[in-house]
Write a protein that holds these residues in place. Structure first.
Motif, PDB file in Angstrom:
ATOM      1  N   VAL A   1      45.542 -14.244  65.283  1.00  0.00           N
ATOM      2  CA  VAL A   1      46.031 -15.550  64.794  1.00  0.00           C
ATOM      3  C   VAL A   1      47.379 -15.813  65.112  1.00  0.00           C
ATOM      4  O   VAL A   1      48.288 -15.017  64.775  1.00  0.00           O
ATOM      5  N   LEU A   2      47.705 -17.098  65.871  1.00  0.00           N
ATOM      6  CA  LEU A   2      49.024 -17.407  66.178  1.00  0.00           C
ATOM      7  C   LEU A   2      49.649 -17.900  64.796  1.00  0.00           C
ATOM      8  O   LEU A   2      50.834 -17.740  64.604  1.00  0.00           O
ATOM      9  N   GLU A   3      48.849 -18.591  64.252  1.00  0.00           N
ATOM     10  CA  GLU A   3      49.277 -19.206  63.088  1.00  0.00           C
ATOM     11  C   GLU A   3      47.858 -19.752  62.464  1.00  0.00           C
ATOM     12  O   GLU A   3      46.975 -19.835  62.926  1.00  0.00           O
ATOM     13  N   PRO A   4      48.017 -19.993  60.892  1.00  0.00           N
ATOM     14  CA  PRO A   4      46.716 -20.709  60.233  1.00  0.00           C
ATOM     15  C   PRO A   4      46.119 -21.568  61.211  1.00  0.00           C
ATOM     16  O   PRO A   4      46.752 -22.705  61.451  1.00  0.00           O
ATOM     17  N   GLY A   5      44.679 -21.232  61.650  1.00  0.00           N
ATOM     18  CA  GLY A   5      44.146 -22.446  62.341  1.00  0.00           C
ATOM     19  C   GLY A   5      44.182 -22.165  63.768  1.00  0.00           C
ATOM     20  O   GLY A   5      43.501 -22.853  64.753  1.00  0.00           O
ATOM     21  N   ALA A   6      45.072 -21.440  64.280  1.00  0.00           N
ATOM     22  CA  ALA A   6      45.061 -21.332  65.745  1.00  0.00           C
ATOM     23  C   ALA A   6      44.758 -19.850  66.066  1.00  0.00           C
ATOM     24  O   ALA A   6      45.569 -18.912  65.655  1.00  0.00           O
ATOM     25  N   VAL A   7      43.660 -19.671  66.874  1.00  0.00           N
ATOM     26  CA  VAL A   7      42.984 -18.247  66.797  1.00  0.00           C
ATOM     27  C   VAL A   7      42.785 -17.965  68.350  1.00  0.00           C
ATOM     28  O   VAL A   7      42.214 -18.908  69.194  1.00  0.00           O
ATOM     29  N   VAL A   8      43.255 -16.845  68.979  1.00  0.00           N
ATOM     30  CA  VAL A   8      42.985 -16.594  70.221  1.00  0.00           C
ATOM     31  C   VAL A   8      41.872 -15.566  70.165  1.00  0.00           C
ATOM     32  O   VAL A   8      42.094 -14.450  69.797  1.00  0.00           O
ATOM     33  N   LEU A   9      40.831 -15.891  71.294  1.00  0.00           N
ATOM     34  CA  LEU A   9      39.792 -14.781  71.391  1.00  0.00           C
ATOM     35  C   LEU A   9      39.835 -14.322  72.663  1.00  0.00           C
ATOM     36  O   LEU A   9      39.454 -14.953  73.766  1.00  0.00           O
ATOM     37  N   ARG A  10      40.572 -13.229  72.792  1.00  0.00           N
ATOM     38  CA  ARG A  10      40.813 -12.641  74.249  1.00  0.00           C
ATOM     39  C   ARG A  10      39.473 -12.199  74.835  1.00  0.00           C
ATOM     40  O   ARG A  10      38.523 -11.519  74.323  1.00  0.00           O
ATOM     41  N   GLY A  11      39.095 -12.806  76.102  1.00  0.00           N
ATOM     42  CA  GLY A  11      38.061 -12.345  76.808  1.00  0.00           C
ATOM     43  C   GLY A  11      37.019 -13.007  76.440  1.00  0.00           C
ATOM     44  O   GLY A  11      35.565 -12.684  76.770  1.00  0.00           O
ATOM     45  N   PHE A  12      37.099 -13.953  75.650  1.00  0.00           N
ATOM     46  CA  PHE A  12      35.640 -14.106  74.766  1.00  0.00           C
ATOM     47  C   PHE A  12      34.712 -15.028  75.777  1.00  0.00           C
ATOM     48  O   PHE A  12      33.479 -14.932  75.731  1.00  0.00           O
ATOM     49  N   ALA A  13      35.048 -15.724  76.860  1.00  0.00           N
ATOM     50  CA  ALA A  13      34.442 -16.224  78.007  1.00  0.00           C
ATOM     51  C   ALA A  13      34.067 -15.339  79.271  1.00  0.00           C
ATOM     52  O   ALA A  13      33.396 -15.953  80.293  1.00  0.00           O
ATOM     53  N   LEU A  14      34.453 -14.354  79.248  1.00  0.00           N
ATOM     54  CA  LEU A  14      34.550 -13.282  80.626  1.00  0.00           C
ATOM     55  C   LEU A  14      33.300 -13.496  81.123  1.00  0.00           C
ATOM     56  O   LEU A  14      33.126 -13.473  82.271  1.00  0.00           O
ATOM     57  N   ALA A  15      32.165 -12.912  80.256  1.00  0.00           N
ATOM     58  CA  ALA A  15      30.641 -12.737  80.503  1.00  0.00           C
ATOM     59  C   ALA A  15      30.225 -14.001  81.324  1.00  0.00           C
ATOM     60  O   ALA A  15      29.420 -13.905  81.896  1.00  0.00           O
TER      61      ALA A  15
END
Ligand code: MD3
Ligand code: FE
Length: 203
Positions: free
Chosen positions: A4-18
């Motif tokens: 969570v970068l800040e409330p509302g901003a979320v990084v999903l590392r590798g979520f689209a890799l497959a």
């Protein structure tokens, strides 16, 4: 785990890799119908990032301003349909970040060559800021700039890598943001390029 970068901003590392290979194949199909082009800003500058769109609405810029248009002004045709793979990925990422039911109608596809950049800006051309934005990074890594509510606010740098997905909603939706000039690098799936998919509900 979601970062969570800040409330509302979320990084999903590798979520689209497959799905990266399939996503890039779909981008190839889309650009056969709606080629990448360098848009001109209202101020008359040509953008270094090359862009195209898929979905019911496409983001375009010209001397008259920024807008979402159902027609590609370069071809006079509708934008290519948004692939099911794109819609499902955007929906699942948004849901993971706490925004259930996201149904994008616009996918802006940005292509960065070495040196291409996006200066600090807000995304303010959409009808309803309650909807989140989902972005998918593919290919060469980029340094993303994350600012505040005012242009002059301090910025943070966040590395976005191949397969990373970021969801921006709620209080983060109108933050200033940008992308530093792309370094010279090589990725096996995109060569010297970075491709970014930005999903929005614009209409
Ligand atoms: C944060 N694209 O197309 S995506 C854009 O990597 C754009 O090509 C960048 O900014 C890119 O407008 C960044 C991430 C992004 C998109 C929209 C946002 C971050 C955002 C809206 C609000 C806050
Ligand atoms: Fe943006």
């Amino acid at each position: 785990p979601p970062e969570v970068l800040e409330p509302g901003a979320v990084v999903l590392r590798g979520f689209a890799l497959a799905q990266a290979t399939d996503l890039l194949a779909a981008v190839q199909q889309i650009t056969a119908q709606a080629p990448f082009r360098h848009l001109v800003t209202p101020g008359g500058l040509t953008m270094s990032v090359a862009m195209t769109n898929c979905g019911a609405l496409g983001w375009v810029s010209d001397r008259s301003g920024y807008r979402y248009d159902p027609i590609d002004p370069q071809t006079g045709q509708s934008w290519p349909t948004m692939p099911l793979l794109f819609r499902q990925l955007a929906r699942e990422a948004a849901e993971t970040a706490g925004f259930a039911g996201f149904a994008p109608d616009a996918c802006l596809i940005n292509r960065y060559a070495p040196g291409a950049r996006l200066s600090l800006h807000q995304d303010r051309d959409e009808g309803n800021y309650a909807h989140p934005i989902v972005s998918v990074s593919l290919g060469v890594p980029a340094m993303f700039l994350w600012g505040g509510a005012q242009r002059a606010d301090k910025t943070r740098r966040i590395a976005l890598l191949h397969g990373d997905v970021v969801v921006w909603g709620g209080p983060a939706r109108l933050r200033f943001h940008g992308v530093l000039p792309l370094p010279e690098a090589h990725h096996p799936l995109t060569g010297a390029h970075r491709i970014n998919l930005t999903f929005r509900k614009a209409g």
